[in-house]
Design a protein around this motif. Structure first.
Motif, PDB file in Angstrom:
ATOM      1  N   SER A 114       0.802  -1.223   0.000  1.00 46.37           N
ATOM      2  CA  SER A 114       0.000   0.000   0.000  1.00 46.37           C
ATOM      3  C   SER A 114       0.833   1.270   0.000  1.00 46.37           C
ATOM      4  CB  SER A 114      -0.924   0.009   1.220  1.00 46.37           C
ATOM      5  OG  SER A 114      -0.160   0.014   2.425  1.00 46.37           O
ATOM      6  N   ASP A 115       1.991   1.238   0.679  1.00 46.37           N
ATOM      7  CA  ASP A 115       2.772   2.476   0.782  1.00 46.37           C
ATOM      8  C   ASP A 115       3.382   2.871  -0.553  1.00 46.37           C
ATOM      9  OD1 ASP A 115       4.548   0.400   0.661  1.00 46.37           O
ATOM     10  OD2 ASP A 115       5.826   1.091   2.294  1.00 46.37           O
ATOM     11  N   LEU A 116       3.330   1.980  -1.529  1.00 48.38           N
ATOM     12  CA  LEU A 116       3.866   2.283  -2.851  1.00 48.38           C
ATOM     13  C   LEU A 116       2.763   2.526  -3.874  1.00 48.38           C
ATOM     14  CD1 LEU A 116       6.557   2.386  -4.517  1.00 48.38           C
ATOM     15  CD2 LEU A 116       6.100   0.003  -5.114  1.00 48.38           C
ATOM     16  N   SER A 117       1.585   1.986  -3.615  1.00 47.04           N
ATOM     17  CA  SER A 117       0.556   1.977  -4.653  1.00 47.04           C
ATOM     18  C   SER A 117      -0.495   3.076  -4.525  1.00 47.04           C
ATOM     19  CB  SER A 117      -0.139   0.599  -4.669  1.00 47.04           C
ATOM     20  OG  SER A 117      -0.580   0.249  -3.369  1.00 47.04           O
ATOM     21  N   PHE A 118      -1.117   3.200  -3.345  1.00 44.59           N
ATOM     22  CA  PHE A 118      -2.235   4.122  -3.199  1.00 44.59           C
ATOM     23  C   PHE A 118      -2.189   4.825  -1.841  1.00 44.59           C
ATOM     24  CE2 PHE A 118      -3.628   0.570  -5.841  1.00 44.59           C
ATOM     25  CZ  PHE A 118      -4.092   1.220  -6.967  1.00 44.59           C
ATOM     26  N   ASP A 119      -2.695   6.027  -1.798  1.00 44.50           N
ATOM     27  CA  ASP A 119      -2.886   6.710  -0.527  1.00 44.50           C
ATOM     28  C   ASP A 119      -4.088   6.105   0.189  1.00 44.50           C
ATOM     29  OD1 ASP A 119      -0.770   8.537  -0.830  1.00 44.50           O
ATOM     30  OD2 ASP A 119      -2.006   9.838  -2.093  1.00 44.50           O
ATOM     31  N   THR A 120      -4.148   6.295   1.506  1.00 43.01           N
ATOM     32  CA  THR A 120      -5.231   5.732   2.300  1.00 43.01           C
ATOM     33  C   THR A 120      -6.592   6.205   1.795  1.00 43.01           C
ATOM     34  OG1 THR A 120      -3.808   5.668   4.250  1.00 43.01           O
ATOM     35  CG2 THR A 120      -6.184   5.520   4.625  1.00 43.01           C
ATOM     36  N   GLY A 121      -7.474   5.243   1.541  1.00 45.53           N
ATOM     37  CA  GLY A 121      -8.824   5.566   1.105  1.00 45.53           C
ATOM     38  C   GLY A 121      -8.943   6.047  -0.321  1.00 45.53           C
ATOM     39  N   ARG A 122      -7.848   6.001  -1.088  1.00 46.77           N
ATOM     40  CA  ARG A 122      -7.861   6.508  -2.463  1.00 46.77           C
ATOM     41  C   ARG A 122      -7.564   5.386  -3.456  1.00 46.77           C
ATOM     42  NH1 ARG A 122      -7.089  12.067  -2.524  1.00 46.77           N
ATOM     43  NH2 ARG A 122      -7.707  11.877  -4.732  1.00 46.77           N
ATOM     44  N   SER A 123      -7.964   5.575  -4.688  1.00 47.45           N
ATOM     45  CA  SER A 123      -7.686   4.599  -5.738  1.00 47.45           C
ATOM     46  C   SER A 123      -6.824   5.179  -6.847  1.00 47.45           C
ATOM     47  CB  SER A 123      -9.004   4.062  -6.331  1.00 47.45           C
ATOM     48  OG  SER A 123      -9.752   5.126  -6.901  1.00 47.45           O
ATOM     49  N   ASN A 124      -6.336   6.414  -6.657  1.00 51.12           N
ATOM     50  CA  ASN A 124      -5.434   7.016  -7.643  1.00 51.12           C
ATOM     51  C   ASN A 124      -4.039   6.421  -7.486  1.00 51.12           C
ATOM     52  OD1 ASN A 124      -7.447   9.185  -6.491  1.00 51.12           O
ATOM     53  ND2 ASN A 124      -7.085   9.726  -8.629  1.00 51.12           N
ATOM     54  N   ILE A 125      -3.458   6.021  -8.607  1.00 50.08           N
ATOM     55  CA  ILE A 125      -2.121   5.431  -8.579  1.00 50.08           C
ATOM     56  C   ILE A 125      -1.089   6.479  -8.158  1.00 50.08           C
ATOM     57  CG2 ILE A 125      -0.289   4.502 -10.056  1.00 50.08           C
ATOM     58  CD1 ILE A 125      -2.430   3.047 -11.618  1.00 50.08           C
ATOM     59  N   ARG A 126      -0.248   6.107  -7.202  1.00 47.32           N
ATOM     60  CA  ARG A 126       0.804   7.020  -6.773  1.00 47.32           C
ATOM     61  C   ARG A 126       1.916   7.056  -7.815  1.00 47.32           C
ATOM     62  NH1 ARG A 126       2.525   6.031  -0.651  1.00 47.32           N
ATOM     63  NH2 ARG A 126       3.610   7.964  -1.133  1.00 47.32           N
ATOM     64  N   PRO A 127       2.645   8.172  -7.909  1.00 46.55           N
ATOM     65  CA  PRO A 127       3.715   8.283  -8.907  1.00 46.55           C
ATOM     66  C   PRO A 127       4.776   7.189  -8.791  1.00 46.55           C
ATOM     67  CG  PRO A 127       3.224  10.426  -7.951  1.00 46.55           C
ATOM     68  CD  PRO A 127       2.454   9.430  -7.150  1.00 46.55           C
ATOM     69  N   GLU A 128       4.998   6.681  -7.570  1.00 48.92           N
ATOM     70  CA  GLU A 128       6.024   5.642  -7.379  1.00 48.92           C
ATOM     71  C   GLU A 128       5.649   4.326  -8.060  1.00 48.92           C
ATOM     72  OE1 GLU A 128       6.064   8.303  -3.695  1.00 48.92           O
ATOM     73  OE2 GLU A 128       4.592   7.448  -5.086  1.00 48.92           O
TER      74      GLU A 128
END
Length: 220
Positions: free
Chosen positions: A110-124
């Protein structure tokens, strides 16, 4: 009841099978599959050859050849993809493994993929998904499964896990992977891999798993 006494060729065949298995430590995943299949096939072929009146040694040779083919279900393409993903994700916390049914599994925490409660892909996560999309030919199939921890209700977690899987799918499609080759699913909190009573466990449970497989051949 007839008593079966192993002959010297049979013992040699079984010993060779054990040596094949024991030598797998420094082999690639593909070589391990071949060696394991050959060892098992040799042992079974030797026993069948002896019981049915044939020569145990020749039975082992035939069984070993058949077993090697059956064991080598992990193709060179899949092995190359596994190595490429391992290199691309080194040091990121992403897990890259081969499953028991010969799929490539990429486990994204989770710490690489999405913020808590969100489904937007993180830049990492984006460059990892780009690397995953590279080199996929038109026969490979992808399955994406989203998971959450136990915090929150099913009414929140179930759609959130599916939304995250769909976000990964949409990104892969933007990289040229056909949407018809991608299946998505959301498991909510139903498939934990760690204890939800701890912060560390919950973090491990909030994840996206990406599976890559080659289609089964007709008649297999």
């Amino acid at each position: 009841m007839m008593q079966f006494t192993p002959s010297r060729p049979l013992v040699l065949a079984l010993t060779s099978a054990a040596l094949l298995l024991g030598g797998c430590a420094n082999m690639s995943e593909r070589q391990k599959g071949t060696a394991t299949g050959a060892a098992a096939g040799a042992a079974v072929g030797a026993v069948l050859g002896k019981v049915t009146g044939g020569k145990a040694g020749s039975g082992a040779v035939i069984g070993g050849a058949v077993g090697a083919v059956a064991g080598n279900l992990w193709s060179k393409k899949m092995e190359d993809k596994r190595r490429a993903m391992e290199q691309a994700t080194e040091g990121t916390g992403v897990g890259v493994t081969r499953t028991d049914d010969n799929q490539l599994k990429v486990n994204v925490p989770s710490d690489l993929s999405f913020d808590t409660g969100r489904s937007n892909i993180r830049p990492e996560l984006a460059p990892i998904l780009t690397k995953f999309a590279q080199g996929l030919d038109t026969t490979m199939r992808v399955q994406i499964v989203g998971h959450t921890d136990s915090q929150g209700t099913d009414a929140v977690n179930n759609p959130l896990s599916l939304d995250r899987a769909e976000s990964v799918r949409d990104y892969l499609v933007s990289q040229g992977v056909s949407a018809t080759r991608i299946a998505v699913d959301g498991k909510g909190e139903r498939q934990p891999v760690a204890d939800n009573s701890t912060a560390d466990g919950r973090a491990k449970n909030r994840r996206v798993e990406i599976f890559l497989r080659e289609p089964e051949k007709a008649g297999s």
